[in-house]
Design a protein around this motif. Sequence first.
Motif, PDB file in Angstrom:
ATOM      1  N   GLN A 114      -6.446  14.724   4.381  1.00  0.00           N
ATOM      2  CA  GLN A 114      -5.252  14.016   3.913  1.00  0.00           C
ATOM      3  C   GLN A 114      -5.592  12.614   3.404  1.00  0.00           C
ATOM      4  O   GLN A 114      -5.030  12.165   2.399  1.00  0.00           O
ATOM      5  CB  GLN A 114      -4.198  13.957   5.012  1.00  0.00           C
ATOM      6  N   LEU A 115      -6.495  11.920   4.075  1.00  0.00           N
ATOM      7  CA  LEU A 115      -6.928  10.608   3.580  1.00  0.00           C
ATOM      8  C   LEU A 115      -7.679  10.746   2.269  1.00  0.00           C
ATOM      9  O   LEU A 115      -7.532   9.915   1.368  1.00  0.00           O
ATOM     10  CB  LEU A 115      -7.818   9.901   4.607  1.00  0.00           C
ATOM     11  N   GLY A 116      -8.474  11.805   2.172  1.00  0.00           N
ATOM     12  CA  GLY A 116      -9.165  12.068   0.911  1.00  0.00           C
ATOM     13  C   GLY A 116      -8.172  12.252  -0.222  1.00  0.00           C
ATOM     14  O   GLY A 116      -8.379  11.760  -1.333  1.00  0.00           O
ATOM     15  N   SER A 117      -7.068  12.916   0.069  1.00  0.00           N
ATOM     16  CA  SER A 117      -6.020  13.107  -0.933  1.00  0.00           C
ATOM     17  C   SER A 117      -5.397  11.767  -1.339  1.00  0.00           C
ATOM     18  O   SER A 117      -5.145  11.524  -2.520  1.00  0.00           O
ATOM     19  CB  SER A 117      -4.950  14.050  -0.374  1.00  0.00           C
ATOM     20  N   VAL A 118      -5.166  10.886  -0.380  1.00  0.00           N
ATOM     21  CA  VAL A 118      -4.634   9.547  -0.681  1.00  0.00           C
ATOM     22  C   VAL A 118      -5.605   8.792  -1.581  1.00  0.00           C
ATOM     23  O   VAL A 118      -5.205   8.179  -2.577  1.00  0.00           O
ATOM     24  CB  VAL A 118      -4.353   8.749   0.619  1.00  0.00           C
ATOM     25  N   LEU A 119      -6.885   8.840  -1.244  1.00  0.00           N
ATOM     26  CA  LEU A 119      -7.890   8.148  -2.052  1.00  0.00           C
ATOM     27  C   LEU A 119      -7.958   8.724  -3.463  1.00  0.00           C
ATOM     28  O   LEU A 119      -8.052   7.972  -4.438  1.00  0.00           O
ATOM     29  CB  LEU A 119      -9.265   8.225  -1.378  1.00  0.00           C
ATOM     30  N   GLU A 120      -7.900  10.041  -3.574  1.00  0.00           N
ATOM     31  CA  GLU A 120      -7.916  10.666  -4.904  1.00  0.00           C
ATOM     32  C   GLU A 120      -6.711  10.233  -5.731  1.00  0.00           C
ATOM     33  O   GLU A 120      -6.841   9.969  -6.926  1.00  0.00           O
ATOM     34  CB  GLU A 120      -7.954  12.195  -4.782  1.00  0.00           C
ATOM     35  N   GLN A 121      -5.542  10.143  -5.100  1.00  0.00           N
ATOM     36  CA  GLN A 121      -4.342   9.689  -5.819  1.00  0.00           C
ATOM     37  C   GLN A 121      -4.505   8.248  -6.289  1.00  0.00           C
ATOM     38  O   GLN A 121      -4.112   7.903  -7.399  1.00  0.00           O
ATOM     39  CB  GLN A 121      -3.103   9.825  -4.938  1.00  0.00           C
ATOM     40  N   GLU A 122      -5.071   7.410  -5.435  1.00  0.00           N
ATOM     41  CA  GLU A 122      -5.301   6.015  -5.832  1.00  0.00           C
ATOM     42  C   GLU A 122      -6.310   5.935  -6.971  1.00  0.00           C
ATOM     43  O   GLU A 122      -6.129   5.162  -7.905  1.00  0.00           O
ATOM     44  CB  GLU A 122      -5.789   5.192  -4.643  1.00  0.00           C
ATOM     45  N   ASN A 123      -7.372   6.730  -6.896  1.00  0.00           N
ATOM     46  CA  ASN A 123      -8.372   6.747  -7.971  1.00  0.00           C
ATOM     47  C   ASN A 123      -7.727   7.140  -9.291  1.00  0.00           C
ATOM     48  O   ASN A 123      -7.981   6.519 -10.331  1.00  0.00           O
ATOM     49  CB  ASN A 123      -9.515   7.717  -7.641  1.00  0.00           C
ATOM     50  N   LYS A 124      -6.870   8.184  -9.259  1.00  0.00           N
ATOM     51  CA  LYS A 124      -6.177   8.628 -10.472  1.00  0.00           C
ATOM     52  C   LYS A 124      -5.227   7.560 -10.990  1.00  0.00           C
ATOM     53  O   LYS A 124      -5.130   7.344 -12.200  1.00  0.00           O
ATOM     54  CB  LYS A 124      -5.392   9.921 -10.196  1.00  0.00           C
ATOM     55  N   ALA A 125      -4.508   6.912 -10.091  1.00  0.00           N
ATOM     56  CA  ALA A 125      -3.577   5.860 -10.506  1.00  0.00           C
ATOM     57  C   ALA A 125      -4.338   4.715 -11.169  1.00  0.00           C
ATOM     58  O   ALA A 125      -3.921   4.202 -12.216  1.00  0.00           O
ATOM     59  CB  ALA A 125      -2.773   5.346  -9.310  1.00  0.00           C
ATOM     60  N   LEU A 126      -5.464   4.334 -10.588  1.00  0.00           N
ATOM     61  CA  LEU A 126      -6.275   3.270 -11.193  1.00  0.00           C
ATOM     62  C   LEU A 126      -6.789   3.689 -12.561  1.00  0.00           C
ATOM     63  O   LEU A 126      -6.686   2.927 -13.529  1.00  0.00           O
ATOM     64  CB  LEU A 126      -7.455   2.911 -10.275  1.00  0.00           C
ATOM     65  N   ALA A 127      -7.329   4.892 -12.658  1.00  0.00           N
ATOM     66  CA  ALA A 127      -7.841   5.376 -13.948  1.00  0.00           C
ATOM     67  C   ALA A 127      -6.719   5.435 -14.977  1.00  0.00           C
ATOM     68  O   ALA A 127      -6.896   5.034 -16.133  1.00  0.00           O
ATOM     69  CB  ALA A 127      -8.497   6.750 -13.784  1.00  0.00           C
ATOM     70  N   GLY A 128      -5.548   5.908 -14.565  1.00  0.00           N
ATOM     71  CA  GLY A 128      -4.402   5.974 -15.473  1.00  0.00           C
ATOM     72  C   GLY A 128      -3.981   4.605 -15.966  1.00  0.00           C
ATOM     73  O   GLY A 128      -3.651   4.429 -17.145  1.00  0.00           O
ATOM     74  N   ASN A 129      -4.012   3.637 -15.080  1.00  0.00           N
ATOM     75  CA  ASN A 129      -3.652   2.271 -15.481  1.00  0.00           C
ATOM     76  C   ASN A 129      -4.716   1.656 -16.384  1.00  0.00           C
ATOM     77  O   ASN A 129      -4.394   0.865 -17.271  1.00  0.00           O
ATOM     78  CB  ASN A 129      -3.392   1.399 -14.259  1.00  0.00           C
ATOM     79  N   LEU A 130      -5.959   2.029 -16.179  1.00  0.00           N
ATOM     80  CA  LEU A 130      -7.020   1.525 -17.060  1.00  0.00           C
ATOM     81  C   LEU A 130      -6.845   2.035 -18.487  1.00  0.00           C
ATOM     82  O   LEU A 130      -7.175   1.328 -19.438  1.00  0.00           O
ATOM     83  CB  LEU A 130      -8.404   1.906 -16.518  1.00  0.00           C
TER      84      LEU A 130
END
Length: 194
Positions: A114-130
């Motif tokens: 579940q924490l891995g899923s949170v981290l993956e979502q944050e990674n995607k959000a950062l990439a999307g914002n970039l």
Amino acid sequence: MAKPNMISKEKLIQLAKECLADKGIEKFTLRSVAEKAEVTQGTVYYHFRTKEQLLLDIVKDVCDRSWNEVAQEEDVIKQALESAKSRCGSDSFYHKLFFTLIVAGLNNEKIKEQLGSVLEQENKALAGNLTKIWAQSPVTGVSLEGWGVLFNAIVDGIALQALMIKNFPVEKAYEGLEQLVALLSNLAMREEGE
């Protein structure tokens, strides 16, 4: 007197955050959340099978709210850095909770997943914002998704150091990170112009 079971999961998460702020992680229990919400412990267990599940849902809620706020801003990267910096310090509620769960996740596959899923979502959000500031990566061989992972790791690393090092220079660390983003943005603009 306990209230009937007519309380939402979202309301319990909000009250659990207040409980954490009042009691700290060490004294946080599902019973304390039930008392704060004026419901039975069974009601809390209905929504969250374990204390760790409630803590994970709090982390997810903080992340989701933060990214939703950031997405509304004109300069999303600057706002994302400000948001991350605001949660960074020697007594950071969010990062104490996050790193406590990471330790628990080392020995609990469900928490780890579940924490891995949170981290993956944050990674995607950062990439999307970039993608809003860079048409392509400023460095050949590093994808925008890769930059999302790297920036997420940098932010979490700064937070860890702020928790562990007395008088850690959070402002200076974030000034350096902002300069790095500006430098990379200049490189990206040059690449686009060529």
